[in-house]
Design an enzyme around this catalytic site. Sequence first.
Site, PDB file in Angstrom:
ATOM      1  N   ALA A  66       8.116  66.705  84.980  1.00 26.35           N
ATOM      2  CA  ALA A  66       8.036  66.092  86.305  1.00 26.35           C
ATOM      3  C   ALA A  66       8.177  67.192  87.351  1.00 26.35           C
ATOM      4  O   ALA A  66       8.548  68.322  87.037  1.00 26.35           O
ATOM      5  CB  ALA A  66       9.160  65.080  86.458  1.00 26.35           C
ATOM      6  N   GLY A 105       8.520  64.593  81.416  1.00 24.09           N
ATOM      7  CA  GLY A 105       7.395  63.756  81.818  1.00 24.09           C
ATOM      8  C   GLY A 105       6.098  64.241  81.191  1.00 24.09           C
ATOM      9  O   GLY A 105       5.188  63.452  80.917  1.00 24.09           O
ATOM     10  N   GLU A 108       6.130  62.885  77.778  1.00 20.41           N
ATOM     11  CA  GLU A 108       5.925  61.430  77.880  1.00 20.41           C
ATOM     12  C   GLU A 108       4.442  61.121  78.094  1.00 20.41           C
ATOM     13  O   GLU A 108       3.921  60.136  77.585  1.00 20.41           O
ATOM     14  CB  GLU A 108       6.757  60.850  79.030  1.00 20.41           C
ATOM     15  CG  GLU A 108       8.253  60.867  78.742  1.00 20.41           C
ATOM     16  CD  GLU A 108       9.047  60.216  79.860  1.00 20.41           C
ATOM     17  OE1 GLU A 108       9.106  60.813  80.951  1.00 20.41           O
ATOM     18  OE2 GLU A 108       9.577  59.117  79.661  1.00 20.41           O
ATOM     19  N   GLU A 128      15.458  66.315  79.635  1.00 22.15           N
ATOM     20  CA  GLU A 128      16.070  65.759  80.848  1.00 22.15           C
ATOM     21  C   GLU A 128      17.597  65.785  80.839  1.00 22.15           C
ATOM     22  O   GLU A 128      18.232  65.911  81.886  1.00 22.15           O
ATOM     23  CB  GLU A 128      15.611  64.313  81.078  1.00 22.15           C
ATOM     24  CG  GLU A 128      14.211  64.165  81.608  1.00 22.15           C
ATOM     25  CD  GLU A 128      13.135  64.194  80.540  1.00 22.15           C
ATOM     26  OE1 GLU A 128      13.439  64.587  79.390  1.00 22.15           O
ATOM     27  OE2 GLU A 128      11.998  63.836  80.855  1.00 22.15           O
TER      28      GLU A 128
END
Length: 688
Positions: A66, A105, A108, A128
Amino acid sequence: MAAINQVIDLSVDDGIAVITSNHAPVNALSAIVRDGLTAAFEKAIADDQVKAIVLTCAGRTFFAGADISEFGKPAKGASLHALFDKMESAPKPVIAAIHGTSLGGGFETALVCHYRVAVPSAKVGLPEVKLGLLAGAGGTQRLPRLVGAAKALEMVTSGVPVGGKAALGAGLVDELVAEGTDLRAAGIAFARKVLAEKRPLKKVRDRAVEGATPELFAEFRKKNAKAFRGFEAPEASIKCIEAAARLPFDDGKKFEREEFTKLVAGVQSQAQRYMFFAERQAAKIDGLPEGTATRPVKKVGLIGAGTMGGGIAMNFLNKGIAVTIVETQQAALDRGCATIRKNYENTAAKGRMTQDDVEKRMAALSPTLDLQSLADADLIIEAVFENMPIKKEIFAKLDAIAKPGAILASNTSYLNVDEIAAATKRPQDVVGMHFFSPANVMKLLEVVRGAKTAPDVLATAMEVGKTIGKVAVVAGVCHGFIGNRMLAQRQAQAAAMVLEGAMPWDVDRVAYDFGWPMGPFQMSDLAGLDIGWSKETSKGATIRERLCEMDRRGQKTGAGFYDYDAKRNRTNPPLVEKLILDFAAEKGIQRRKIGDEEILQRLVYPMINEGAKILEEGMAQRASDIDVVWIYGYGWPVYRGGPMFYADTVGAADVVAALKKLAPVLGEGFTLAPLLLKTAEAKGRFTG
Ligand code: NAD
């Protein structure tokens, strides 16, 4: 190739759509990337000519994660969740072609694809937890469905990524392609195979979680209790994996979202994200143009093969840098080198190094009694006794021996680096390099900038720190620099409280509960109570001196403030309690009960006050550097973000109010830092 926007391209190769992200440096999933991907997937899904979709990245890596600079800010751009739904529910196969680091992310994103191909050097994972968070876009729900509960628990709570080969073994990727393969071509080839074989659309969300027994979770929690102590994110992650096993996918995802929302708004993740940036910021040297040339360091000299010299040497040997180590006595030299070897052999015995590695490192170490052997060293680090006349004598000798341009560094803990530099005719080449014990383990390096230290010497010392895997922070010349100067405040209050009414174990318990790995008295016992103490001059003026006089010199003698058994388990000795009570009575001190709140405030707030002084005097470049020192050098709990960040979470005004209230017990020398007062009045912050 058609540009969807500045960073996303879409092209179609004979029925296979290839969506490529090119968002330097690491393809972070910023708003512009999400916008482009959403549009590209919509287009590719709507195009009947397209039979399969390959997602890949240009540049050095697949989506690395992210964009954490967007956290805590108002949402903008396309939602990641909506994008993921679109990708996963695509009626045609979606294939991720992965290189570099596909993390958080980014991973993911790969998990919502129906297939994943990767090169062996690729790394995938959900890190994370290291930022006090969890994968909040379905990662904790999909990962266990792919690799089972046990592996998912390990990956999510450690945050450690998995390499390509292991990822293939664990089922995280479907195919590995040879290193260096063009991933666009590899993705297309894989897509054609999927189409030719009429393979089904594999949705991770539709799979069951394997191995999720209550015992697995109970044992995992028990096994990691110590490592996870105080942290919220690992427990939240475990709960999400339990939810993945217990609930239908969408409900589990909702649970994950709630847990993520709590974490992202909480102080711990703010602190950990702050530290992520603080650590990177620490490498920047104020007033030094970026790109200042550094001096090459290929050969290192060490003076002193004691506790610190040996540990410091290991850092360089680990990186294949040759070290010449100098002592005055053969016995001390032999002892020092034997300790280095023993440390390496212990590592080898644990399987973390081969015997060959041990020998290679030892072969790069040259022990000698001749200081003259340092004539060709690029960097010389002095780690002899903490004694100014000895250090000056050594630096004067080095001045005559070292080649021009060699960097002369001292590992002194407290002494004035400018005075040491003045013993040479080249003070511009002198710098402090203050390592922390054990020097081969502790990550912190304080680089002490003397008044005359040349910019390139400072830059080189910082770079050397990075090369050997340290987090280096610039400090100014003052007693104890940043870390030890603040530590002195904490230790003084700890000692005072023991006289006024607390017991060492009360103080240590409060410090431990705050999140430090150990309290001040446990730390003293570990370091040895006799540092700077001598039998001949001891006058029994402090509890510590009296303990030393009783030969209770800490863990090494099996006793100090505590008693220790053979396994180093502690007990609280009645003898120490009596010693303290007698000592206080002798000094006419009326003991009183000291509550836990006062203990904590007196341990921490004077440190913050000293930190403010350090900042004001320019001894630290920025408040976050002080926090980096405390996290990496003294085990300050990272989830509290260091003393200055902690001050901001408490509020400077509350810190000042508490210190004013405590003023009668803080000691005569205690003064409030003007910067702390100013920050309190302005309702300001020390950290951004
Ligand atoms: P130590 O006593 O374990 O080792 C010092 C070594 O220096 C001894 O082996 C001694 O024989 C050798 N020595 C003394 N004079 C010498 C000379 N003229 N030439 C060559 N060798 C000589 O001490 P230490 O704990 O390693 O501390 C060394 C320095 O590091 C001190 O300045 C100390 O303040 C600093 N330091 C110590 C720690 C710590 O936790 N121990 C942490 C950071 C910095």
